[in-house]
Enzyme design. Structure first.
Site: not given
Length: 209
Positions: A104, A108, A200, A203
Site C-alpha cells: 500500500r 495514496t 502492522d 512488522d
C-alpha cells in the site's frame, strides 16, 4: 452481495486477544497467527463437496465421506499473508500455494503490485486468499482482481481482523467473494490502520518496523 462470516469460536477469540496484545513478541505472534489460521480454515472449508465411498475396516465395510470436487488453492498476500499458510497446508496438504505481492502506497493508500505467481490450474481450484488485515480493502481488491484476470473464479477471502470500510469496499468491488474474519473492528484511522486492530501485522510477524 457477498456474505461476511464472523467466526466467533471461543478458541479463535482467545487467540485473537493474545495476537492483539502489544506485549506479544514476534515468535509468539507468529505461532498465534498460525494457530488461528488453522482454526479459521475449518470454517472456510465447511462447504467443500463430499462423496460417499466404501472403506474396508477390521470389522466390515463402512460407508464414509471423502472430499470430492474441485481442488484447493491458498493465495497469501505478501508479506503478512505468509504467516497464515503453513498451518492451512497441514490441514489441506494437497492444496497448491500461489503468491501475490501487493503493498500500500503510504501517501495514496492505493495498492501497488510487485509480484504475482499462481498455480497454472487456478481455474480448476477453490481459492482462499489470506491476509491478516482487511483495512481499506485496496490490497485485497487488487489481489482478487489479479486472480480473476488469470482465470480464477471460486474465491474466498480469509482475514483475522476487518474494518467496516474494507468489508464494504471488497463487497462493492467483488460481490461474488465471501469474507471470513475473526473480528470486525471499529474503524480506520487517518493513516488507513484498523482501530483498535493489532498494529502492522507484517512488522509484528517478522520483527521489523
Amino acid at each position: 452481495m457477498s456474505k461476511v462470516h464472523l467466526i466467533e469460536h471461543p478458541l479463535i477469540q482467545h487467540k485473537m486477544a493474545l495476537i492483539r496484545d502489544i506485549e506479544t513478541g514476534p515468535k509468539e505472534f507468529r505461532e498465534l497467527v498460525d494457530e488461528t489460521a488453522l482454526l479459521m480454515a475449518y470454517e472456510v472449508t465447511r462447504d467443500i463437496a463430499l462423496e460417499e465411498i466404501e472403506i474396508e475396516t477390521p470389522m466390515g465395510v463402512a460407508k464414509c465421506q471423502t472430499i470430492a470436487g474441485k481442488k484447493i488453492g491458498i493465495i497469501p498476500i505478501l508479506r503478512a499473508g505468509l504467516g497464515m499458510v503453513n498451518s492451512m497446508l497441514e490441514l489441506i496438504p494437497a492444496a497448491k500455494v500461489g503468491h501475490i505481492g501487493v503493498y500500500r502506497d503510504p501517501k495514496t493508500l492505493q495498492p501497488v503490485e510487485y509480484y504475482c505467481k499462481l498455480p497454472p490450474d487456478i481455474n480448476e481450484r477453490d481459492l482462499i486468499v489470506v491476509d491478516p488485515m482487511l483495512a481499506t480493502g485496496g490490497s485485497a481488491i487488487a489481489a482478487i482482481q489479479f486472480i480473476k484476470d488469470r482465470g480464477g473464479k471460486n474465491i474466498k477471502l480469509m482475514v483475522l481482523i476487518a474494518a467496516p470500510e474494507g468489508i464494504q469496499a471488497v463487497q462493492e468491488a467483488h460481490p461474488d467473494v465471501d469474507i471470513f474474519t475473526g473480528a470486525i473492528d471499529e474503524r480506520l484511522d487517518e493513516n488507513g490502520y484498523i482501530v483498535p486492530g493489532l498494529g502492522d501485522a507484517g512488522d509484528r510477524l517478522f520483527g521489523t518496523k
